[in-house]
Design an enzyme around this catalytic site. Structure first.
Site, PDB file in Angstrom:
ATOM      1  N   GLU A 215      16.223 -19.530 -35.596  1.00 49.58           N
ATOM      2  CA  GLU A 215      15.031 -20.188 -35.081  1.00 49.58           C
ATOM      3  C   GLU A 215      15.343 -21.498 -34.350  1.00 49.58           C
ATOM      4  O   GLU A 215      14.948 -22.585 -34.777  1.00 49.58           O
ATOM      5  CB  GLU A 215      14.034 -20.430 -36.210  1.00 49.58           C
ATOM      6  CG  GLU A 215      13.538 -19.129 -36.822  1.00 49.58           C
ATOM      7  CD  GLU A 215      12.479 -19.331 -37.903  1.00 49.58           C
ATOM      8  OE1 GLU A 215      12.280 -20.479 -38.329  1.00 49.58           O
ATOM      9  OE2 GLU A 215      11.856 -18.338 -38.300  1.00 49.58           O
ATOM     10  N   GLU A 403      13.496 -11.895 -40.554  1.00 54.09           N
ATOM     11  CA  GLU A 403      12.750 -12.622 -41.590  1.00 54.09           C
ATOM     12  C   GLU A 403      11.291 -12.198 -41.513  1.00 54.09           C
ATOM     13  O   GLU A 403      10.735 -12.036 -40.428  1.00 54.09           O
ATOM     14  CB  GLU A 403      12.805 -14.141 -41.411  1.00 54.09           C
ATOM     15  CG  GLU A 403      14.050 -14.820 -41.900  1.00 54.09           C
ATOM     16  CD  GLU A 403      13.935 -16.340 -41.826  1.00 54.09           C
ATOM     17  OE1 GLU A 403      12.797 -16.853 -41.882  1.00 54.09           O
ATOM     18  OE2 GLU A 403      14.972 -16.995 -41.705  1.00 54.09           O
TER      19      GLU A 403
END
Length: 493
Positions: A215, A403
């Site tokens: 991320e 995720e």
């Protein structure tokens, strides 16, 4: 995991990414398994509209953790300080003054924790390496105790028949590099290359599954623009150089792994949310396009050789100031897979009060939609839509949902944790993943955030995402109903 929503921008140009409501976890989605929080029935005993075999025999099922969030032992074994060590001890930065000095004590309990991964039926374990545990000052001298720790974790995975997935960078930059400018300093491309080369050399004989960055948008937006995450820098002027250096390292890390690790399976993990306009008004549609450019397109398109998405967000054109000769080509890397990390849906509308992005998020509570304990919208078809969106890129070979998960207000009752909302959440989201897979999208795995409750960044220990409950005073572990649900699914019971 990314605590991010594109709410608004201050008049002075500083990004603000919203605060979360204190609404409680939802019961609304539990209908999918005919379960409510008042029910005494066990959702692990109920059927769901799929079996694991429908995803394919080569589909990867795993859990995810991150070094700083679980390891603890921040001053043990020769580890150097990270930016999160410094940030989490600053007054007012973390809810309730929490810190991760001990966290889940995974450093000392990794064997039993990995045995729980196997007990729940997962075949993959994704974890990150602490850069400062391996290189205490970020470059130069190697810490043999840190290397030995990760060798033990990897070897334990192998002994249990679990495939280790290593994330090179999950937000915990060595503090020694931050004082030199951190991600704002172009030298980080060389610093990161040294670190990636070392990790590939040390662990590549046993680790074949790699994620370069986790991320990166969170690093740029929350770490260097709003200051909500470590290192706590504020200012819009930080955003573009940090984005560019992250994108350069994303590709450089991929090239290093390709060169040094035989048979490597290499990806990067991007936080994604399907963006919807609040209305079909042209201004709202354009606001959604800008939000999509920042949240979803910003790091994947440079890797695919498409450049930065300036077409939808002209402000990104300023990134050219930080590019040097050859950068456009160096941004590109042919990843084996792209990791999509999806938690919530996002709806935006145009706002004249939010300069630069000119938009604000429409809170879930105003739209009467189900939310998690963090106020995040539960939107199962959002994961389907974002998978379809990314599948349209010709350069993406395979997709891993790297995720996905939800925080709820879990309680231990008579030694058990009946997190029925979380089990329902996974049933709904996986149904949509299977829908996309049946339609031909090449989805190769689903990795659950998170193995266990942990230090959830600025939320501290207030946000629980785990399949395993952790009592942070005693370190007792309790597999929750959601973990048992996965065990039934994966073991075909």
């Amino acid at each position: 995991m990314l605590n991010f929503s594109p709410s608004s921008v201050l008049a002075d140009g500083g990004f603000i990414f919203g605060k979360y409501s204190e609404q409680t976890g939802l019961n609304e989605i539990a209908y999918c398994m005919n379960v409510t929080s008042e029910s005494n029935s066990d959702p692990t005993e109920r059927l769901v509209p799929f079996t694991r075999h429908e995803f394919g025999e080569d589909f990867c099922w795993g859990t995810v953790t991150a070094a700083f969030q679980i390891e603890g032992a921040v001053r043990s074994g020769g580890r150097g300080a990270s930016i999160w060590d410094v940030f989490s001890h600053k007054k007012g930065k973390i809810k309730n003054g929490h810190h991760a000095d001990v966290a889940c004590d995974f450093y000392n309990r990794y064997e039993a924790d990995l045995e729980m991964v196997a007990e729940m039926g997962f075949s993959e374990f994704r974890f990150s390496l602490s850069w400062s545990r391996i290189l205490p000052t970020g470059t130069g001298e190697i810490n043999p105790e840190g290397v030995d720790f990760y060798n033990q974790v990897i070897d334990k995975c192998v002994s249990l028949g679990i495939k280790p997935w290593v994330t090179l960078y999950h937000w915990d930059l060595p503090q020694a590099l931050e004082v030199q400018g951190g991600w704002k300093n172009r030298k980080i491309i060389n610093w990161f290359a040294e670190y990636a080369t070392l990790c590939a050399t040390l662990f590549g004989d046993r680790v074949k599954n790699w994620i370069v960055l986790n991320e990166p948008m969170a690093v740029a937006a929350l770490g260097y623009t709003t200051g909500l995450h470590a290192p706590g820098k504020k200012g819009l002027w930080n955003f573009l150089p940090v984005v560019h250096h992250l994108a350069m390292c994303q590709a450089e890390g991929g090239r290093i792994l390709r060169d040094l690790v035989p048979d490597a399976y290499i990806g990067t993990a991007i936080s994604c949310s399907f963006i919807e306009p609040f209305t079909n008004d042209l201004k709202d549609l354009r606001a959604a396009q800008r939000a999509d450019a920042v949240m979803n397109r910003l790091f994947i398109e440079p890797a695919l050789g498409l450049g930065y998405p300036i077409d939808a967000f002209a402000y990104l054109g300023g990134i050219k100031k930080y590019m040097q000769a050859g950068d456009a080509e160096r941004l590109r890397f042919d990843f084996d897979f792209i990791g999509l990390q999806n938690y919530f849906g996002v709806t935006v509308k145009h706002s004249y009060l939010a300069p630069v992005l000119w938009l604000k998020e429409v809170p879930a509570k105003l739209r009467n939609v189900p939310v998690t304990a963090m106020g995040w919208e539960v939107k199962p078809d959002g994961v389907y839509n974002i998978l379809c969106q990314f599948a349209q890129y010709k350069g993406i070979k395979e997709i891993i949902v790297s995720e996905s998960g939800a925080a709820y207000h879990d309680l231990v009752e008579n030694g058990e944790v009946h997190d029925k909302e979380r089990a329902a959440y996974f049933a709904l989201y996986l149904e949509q993943v299977l829908r996309a897979k049946r339609e031909g999208i090449n989805i190769k795995g689903y990795l659950v955030w998170s193995l266990m409750d942990n230090f959830e960044w600025a939320e501290g220990y207030n946000a629980r995402f785990g399949l395993v409950h952790v009592d942070f005073e005693t370190q007792k572990r309790t597999i929750k109903t959601s973990g048992k649900w996965f065990a039934r699914l994966l073991k075909n019971e």
